[in-house]
Design a protein around this motif. Structure first.
Motif, PDB file in Angstrom:
ATOM      1  N   UNK A 272      46.556   5.216   2.632  1.00  0.00           N
ATOM      2  CA  UNK A 272      45.970   4.689   3.865  1.00  0.00           C
ATOM      3  C   UNK A 272      44.513   4.277   3.682  1.00  0.00           C
ATOM      4  N   UNK A 273      43.942   4.583   2.522  1.00  0.00           N
ATOM      5  CA  UNK A 273      42.591   4.094   2.257  1.00  0.00           C
ATOM      6  C   UNK A 273      42.596   2.594   2.002  1.00  0.00           C
ATOM      7  N   UNK A 274      43.747   2.074   1.650  1.00  0.00           N
ATOM      8  CA  UNK A 274      43.878   0.633   1.468  1.00  0.00           C
ATOM      9  C   UNK A 274      44.010  -0.027   2.837  1.00  0.00           C
ATOM     10  N   UNK A 275      43.066  -0.901   3.154  1.00  0.00           N
ATOM     11  CA  UNK A 275      43.030  -1.501   4.490  1.00  0.00           C
ATOM     12  C   UNK A 275      44.297  -2.271   4.804  1.00  0.00           C
ATOM     13  N   UNK A 279      46.859  -1.655   7.968  1.00  0.00           N
ATOM     14  CA  UNK A 279      47.067  -2.718   8.944  1.00  0.00           C
ATOM     15  C   UNK A 279      48.538  -3.111   9.031  1.00  0.00           C
ATOM     16  N   UNK A 280      49.230  -3.156   7.891  1.00  0.00           N
ATOM     17  CA  UNK A 280      50.649  -3.506   7.910  1.00  0.00           C
ATOM     18  C   UNK A 280      51.487  -2.414   8.571  1.00  0.00           C
ATOM     19  N   UNK A 281      51.046  -1.174   8.468  1.00  0.00           N
ATOM     20  CA  UNK A 281      51.732  -0.092   9.172  1.00  0.00           C
ATOM     21  C   UNK A 281      51.624  -0.289  10.680  1.00  0.00           C
ATOM     22  N   UNK A 491      45.592  -8.478  16.565  1.00  0.00           N
ATOM     23  CA  UNK A 491      44.256  -8.023  16.162  1.00  0.00           C
ATOM     24  C   UNK A 491      44.300  -7.447  14.749  1.00  0.00           C
ATOM     25  N   UNK A 492      45.323  -6.639  14.453  1.00  0.00           N
ATOM     26  CA  UNK A 492      45.448  -6.056  13.121  1.00  0.00           C
ATOM     27  C   UNK A 492      45.643  -7.144  12.068  1.00  0.00           C
ATOM     28  N   UNK A 493      46.448  -8.146  12.382  1.00  0.00           N
ATOM     29  CA  UNK A 493      46.722  -9.218  11.421  1.00  0.00           C
ATOM     30  C   UNK A 493      45.463 -10.009  11.081  1.00  0.00           C
ATOM     31  N   UNK A 494      44.563 -10.145  12.024  1.00  0.00           N
ATOM     32  CA  UNK A 494      43.337 -10.910  11.789  1.00  0.00           C
ATOM     33  C   UNK A 494      42.460 -10.262  10.723  1.00  0.00           C
ATOM     34  N   UNK A 495      42.596  -8.953  10.537  1.00  0.00           N
ATOM     35  CA  UNK A 495      41.747  -8.232   9.585  1.00  0.00           C
ATOM     36  C   UNK A 495      42.403  -8.053   8.212  1.00  0.00           C
ATOM     37  N   UNK A 496      43.602  -8.619   8.034  1.00  0.00           N
ATOM     38  CA  UNK A 496      44.264  -8.522   6.732  1.00  0.00           C
ATOM     39  C   UNK A 496      43.472  -9.318   5.698  1.00  0.00           C
ATOM     40  N   UNK A 497      43.289  -8.719   4.536  1.00  0.00           N
ATOM     41  CA  UNK A 497      42.558  -9.375   3.451  1.00  0.00           C
ATOM     42  C   UNK A 497      43.547 -10.007   2.483  1.00  0.00           C
ATOM     43  N   UNK A 498      43.296 -11.251   2.116  1.00  0.00           N
ATOM     44  CA  UNK A 498      44.181 -11.961   1.186  1.00  0.00           C
ATOM     45  C   UNK A 498      43.958 -11.425  -0.230  1.00  0.00           C
TER      46      UNK A 498
END
Length: 531
Positions: A272-275, A279-281, A491-498
């Motif tokens: 869960x330290x991986x953003x 976020x996907x959870x 909102x969570x999807x907006x913060x996903x890092x590519x």
């Protein structure tokens, strides 16, 4: 990934195994087992109750299965990581089939509930096993090729389940709604045994996290019971519900503490330290919340308000399911060819929110064409989300954590569906009963806000019209709340890092270790490898 080339003691490599597509086909058959079961059994339930009796325990036939599935999901994932994926997966299939046979042989409702729990234990390993094995076999960059197949299996299950269940119950008897799993399961067992070849995993010397497993099981059980019983069996503020809430909270807090100390935690908290994983959870939880709420209320609306036949209830979801399958296939191909994926969770969340708000506008005058278009919008959103969430979650962890990543993501989606059905169901039922009482038809639904087609046809015209209005009003409220909650996914999807998907590195052939066993493989495994 192609076959793992195993080095023998003499340094001679074994011949390559079969293609990934054959293995994935075997896995999809196993996945179909888990997805079809509840839909087939749900259709047979009225007949089962008529034969075995025990109407007061009816809900436990579904609840026992759901509880066992949810509680065992993370445990199966961890066992696969610790002791090897193939053997654990085959074990889950066998347990599922044993539960199916015993359920079909049940002589009373108590036996059926107990054997359904056994079936649920196996089902918990089926879905996780499929996702984790695909995660092992196919690098994330190539995994999009198989998204359409997974979405297709889901569509087949949702459309075919009620139809198959009705046909089997009418012509062969309700016991065959369980026995039908045997031929499918036998095919899955045979194919997985024959074509799935994974590297032999050394048995871990660390002790299994039994205390963590118990605490997590108790916590999940309490949560699912709260969402299942709250507002139906017991009032939300009743002592039973409050005790379950306290038990669930205490168990989960204890679980988190134990996981920080365990050598092999059931759910390693470091993931869960991986953003992106976190976020996907969240996105998966919201997708489950929305998906199962839609599957529950859309057929009810179309049967009660639009006069559709309950016999073909699976076909009523066709616009949503076809859109979901088509969009999932397109998203998978684009992901494979470009390696880009961030746009899909965002686009999916936008379409999901839009579709839910459109569905909330339906009333007694909405045509089937209009509702079908609204469902297609929601289905397109789900198509962008259902497999991408798993892909990004698996890409966010090391290969050694593939099982727990798959099981944790699946668990969040399962819990989301439980909350979705409970919350949207409570709102729907309350609104229908309020509207019927206000319009003088409350006595017609004194004990239930849901009437079957036969009961609805027997109502006087004014009461029937009041009920149709009440159902439309209840559907409006349920989808309105669902759309509002789904904004969290956006909102969570907006913060996903590519983050670049694994799969571009050249595969390395494992070399024998000093003890003659194959060395660990690199993270990326090319599609050209044999399975």
């Amino acid at each position: 990934m192609t076959d793992l080339v195993k080095a023998t003691a003499g340094g001679k490599a074994e011949p390559p195994a079969r293609s990934v597509r054959v293995v994935v086909l075997a896995l999809m058959i196993a996945m179909l087992l888990a997805m079809l079961d509840n839909l087939i059994v749900g259709t047979a339930m009225p007949t089962i109750v008529g034969d075995l009796g025990g109407m007061e325990h009816l809900s436990w036939v579904v609840t026992a299965y759901t509880l066992a599935t949810a509680a065992s999901t993370p445990i199966w994932g961890k066992l696969g990581d610790m002791y090897g994926r193939k053997g654990i997966f085959l074990t889950s299939i066998v347990i599922f089939l044993i539960g199916s046979v015993l359920s079909g042989m049940s002589q009373d409702m108590g036996q059926l509930i107990g054997f359904r729990a056994v079936q649920g234990l196996g089902a918990g390993g089926l879905m996780v096993g499929v996702m984790a094995i695909i995660g092992d076999l196919v690098p994330p960059r190539e995994r999009g090729r198989y998204q359409g197949m997974m979405a297709g299996v889901m569509a087949i299950a949702m459309i075919g389940g009620p139809l198959v269940g009705g046909t089997i119950t009418d012509h062969l008897g309700w016991r065959w709604s369980f026995y039908i799993n045997l031929p499918l399961g036998a095919v899955a067992l045979a194919m997985v045994t024959a074509v799935l070849h994974l590297p032999r995993k050394e048995r871990t010397k660390a002790k299994a996290d039994y205390l963590g497993a118990v605490l997590l099981t108790v916590g999940i059980t309490a949560i699912v019971l709260v969402t299942t019983w709250g507002g139906t069996e017991y009032a939300w503020g009743s002592a039973v519900i409050m005790e379950l809430v306290a038990l669930g909270a205490a168990s989960l807090v204890g679980f988190l503490f134990v996981e920080t100390k365990a050598a092999e935690p059931i759910v390693p908290l470091h993931i869960f330290r991986n953003r992106n994983f976190t976020l996907m959870s969240v996105v998966g939880f919201m997708a489950g919340f929305v998906m199962f709420g839609a599957v529950l209320f859309l057929p009810l609306y179309q049967q009660s308000v639009q006069g559709a036949s309950a016999t073909n209830s699976g076909l009523l979801l066709l616009p949503m399911l076809l859109a979901m399958m088509s969009v999932s296939l397109i998203a998978g191909r684009v992901t494979t060819s470009t390696g880009k994926y961030k746009v899909f969770p965002i686009a999916g969340s936008i379409l999901m929110v839009t579709g839910l708000f459109l569905l909330s506008t339906m009333d007694t005058g909405t045509t089937r064409l209009t509702s079908g278009l609204y469902m297609a919008v929601l289905g397109a959103g789900m198509g962008f989300l259902m497999q991408i969430t798993m892909l990004v979650a698996q890409n966010s962890v090391e290969l050694k954590d593939m099982g727990v990543a798959s099981s944790t993501t699946t668990l969040f989606r399962t819990l989301g569906s439980s909350f979705g059905v409970a919350i949207m169901g409570a709102l729907f039922t309350g609104r229908v009963q309020d509207e019927m009482t206000a319009r003088g038809g409350g006595g017609a639904i004194a004990k239930s806000a849901q009437l079957d087609a036969a009961s609805l046809a027997q109502l006087p015209a004014p009461v029937r019209e009041a009920y149709e209005y009440a159902v439309a009003s209840g559907t409006h409220l349920a989808f309105l709340v669902g759309g509002s909650v789904a904004v969290v996914a956006l909102v969570a999807a907006l913060f996903v890092k590519e983050v670049p998907l694994r799969g571009t590195a050249k595969p390395e052939v494992p070399t024998p270790d000093d003890d003659g066993t194959a060395a660990a493989r690199p993270a990326a495994v090319q599609q050209s490898q044999a399975v």
